[in-house]
Design a protein around this motif. Structure first.
Motif, PDB file in Angstrom:
ATOM      1  N   ARG A 232       0.842  -1.209   0.000  1.00 14.22           N
ATOM      2  CA  ARG A 232       0.000   0.000   0.000  1.00 14.22           C
ATOM      3  C   ARG A 232       0.871   1.251   0.000  1.00 14.22           C
ATOM      4  O   ARG A 232       0.617   2.214  -0.734  1.00 14.22           O
ATOM      5  N   ARG A 233       1.940   1.240   0.805  1.00 15.65           N
ATOM      6  CA  ARG A 233       2.831   2.391   0.881  1.00 15.65           C
ATOM      7  C   ARG A 233       3.546   2.625  -0.449  1.00 15.65           C
ATOM      8  O   ARG A 233       3.658   3.762  -0.918  1.00 15.65           O
ATOM      9  N   LYS A 234       4.029   1.547  -1.069  1.00 18.10           N
ATOM     10  CA  LYS A 234       4.727   1.674  -2.343  1.00 18.10           C
ATOM     11  C   LYS A 234       3.779   2.185  -3.433  1.00 18.10           C
ATOM     12  O   LYS A 234       4.155   3.026  -4.265  1.00 18.10           O
ATOM     13  N   TYR A 235       2.569   1.673  -3.448  1.00 22.82           N
ATOM     14  CA  TYR A 235       1.603   2.095  -4.461  1.00 22.82           C
ATOM     15  C   TYR A 235       1.289   3.580  -4.320  1.00 22.82           C
ATOM     16  O   TYR A 235       1.232   4.321  -5.320  1.00 22.82           O
ATOM     17  N   ARG A 236       1.104   4.029  -3.083  1.00 18.78           N
ATOM     18  CA  ARG A 236       0.781   5.432  -2.861  1.00 18.78           C
ATOM     19  C   ARG A 236       1.956   6.338  -3.258  1.00 18.78           C
ATOM     20  O   ARG A 236       1.764   7.421  -3.802  1.00 18.78           O
ATOM     21  N   LYS A 237       3.182   5.882  -3.007  1.00 17.71           N
ATOM     22  CA  LYS A 237       4.350   6.679  -3.395  1.00 17.71           C
ATOM     23  C   LYS A 237       4.461   6.775  -4.916  1.00 17.71           C
ATOM     24  O   LYS A 237       4.784   7.841  -5.461  1.00 17.71           O
ATOM     25  N   LEU A 238       4.196   5.669  -5.601  1.00 21.00           N
ATOM     26  CA  LEU A 238       4.317   5.666  -7.044  1.00 21.00           C
ATOM     27  C   LEU A 238       3.202   6.489  -7.712  1.00 21.00           C
ATOM     28  O   LEU A 238       3.436   7.152  -8.721  1.00 21.00           O
ATOM     29  N   THR A 239       1.988   6.448  -7.148  1.00 19.07           N
ATOM     30  CA  THR A 239       0.896   7.223  -7.726  1.00 19.07           C
ATOM     31  C   THR A 239       1.063   8.720  -7.458  1.00 19.07           C
ATOM     32  O   THR A 239       0.478   9.546  -8.163  1.00 19.07           O
ATOM     33  N   ALA A 240       1.854   9.046  -6.439  1.00 18.95           N
ATOM     34  CA  ALA A 240       2.056  10.459  -6.100  1.00 18.95           C
ATOM     35  C   ALA A 240       3.097  11.119  -6.998  1.00 18.95           C
ATOM     36  O   ALA A 240       3.287  12.347  -6.961  1.00 18.95           O
ATOM     37  N   ARG A 241       3.810  10.327  -7.792  1.00 18.41           N
ATOM     38  CA  ARG A 241       4.880  10.880  -8.643  1.00 18.41           C
ATOM     39  C   ARG A 241       4.307  11.493  -9.923  1.00 18.41           C
ATOM     40  O   ARG A 241       3.345  11.035 -10.456  1.00 18.41           O
TER      41      ARG A 241
END
Length: 241
Positions: A232-241
């Motif tokens: 979940r954390r990785k997905y949110r970081k990638l979508t925030a880019r």
């Protein structure tokens, strides 16, 4: 190897000193890996470099140690000696797995092919450990059939976690960013149940299968929560880019 080449190559002490001066950060690294496995790997890497072993040779030794340990678990069944040897070989395989990259850096032989081989071995070994648990349970302790189911789910989850980590690192690197993790002793201790080294040594409990089942299931539960949170954390970081 020629005598001249042997004279040019530094000795164990020189290699170990180089590694001690150039250690990676312990940020976000579980306690066993951070303070035990990495230290043992430095010694293995220094020895391998002094002996002239290639990084790929160290990777293959890592794979063989793990494979032998898992084979013993299946063939021999639960006993004090088979459980201890299995755990020790798996732990040794993990040490060599951490050493191959250090050998490459020490000897200036890093390559895309070597990194590929290292990841392929990890991608095979990680789920195989859990698949072997399922097979060993079915063969030797069918009364613990529920544990075989847990092991199969653990195998699938471990593949997902491995791919999540590898792909996230690659995608972040391609976008010009750097992955960041929390640091500190407390973080490392909290991550101990997710540590590969802890999983390896848990196989020593196979001597008493019901105890192993409880510990293994507990590790699965903790890793399930951690994997879900990590993805979940990785997905949110990638979508925030």
């Amino acid at each position: 190897m020629t005598d001249a080449a042997a004279q040019v190559r530094p000795g164990f002490g020189a290699y170990l000193s180089d590694l001690n001066r150039a250690q990676k950060s312990g940020a976000g690294v579980p306690a066993y890996t951070r303070w035990i496995n990495r230290r043992l790997a430095r010694g293995v890497a220094a020895s391998a470099a002094a002996l002239g072993l290639s990084p790929n040779a160290v990777s293959m030794i890592s794979a063989m140690l793990s494979a032998i340990g898992l084979a013993i678990m299946v063939v021999a069944g639960p006993s004090w000696w088979s459980a201890l040897i299995t755990a020790a070989l798996l732990a040794a395989g993990y040490v060599f797995d951490s050493a191959d990259g250090q050998v490459a850096r020490l000897t200036g032989t890093s390559s895309a092919a070597g990194e590929w081989l290292d990841h392929v071995i990890d991608a095979i070994r990680t789920p195989t450990m859990h698949l072997v648990v399922a097979v060993a349970v079915v063969i030797h302790r069918p009364d613990l059939g529920w544990l075989a189911v847990v092991a199969l789910i653990f195998a699938v989850m471990s593949v997902g976690q491995f791919m999540s980590q590898i792909l996230a690192e690659q995608l972040v690197r391609n976008s010009g960013g750097e992955a960041t993790e929390a640091t500190g002793i407390r973080k490392s201790l909290m991550l101990l149940p997710t540590d590969t080294g802890v999983l390896c040594w848990s196989f020593a409990l196979w001597v008493v299968p019901p105890v192993f089942a409880v510990v293994y299931a507990a590790l699965f539960a903790v890793n399930l929560v951690h994997t879900a949170a990590s993805m979940r954390r990785k997905y949110r970081k990638l979508t925030a880019r």
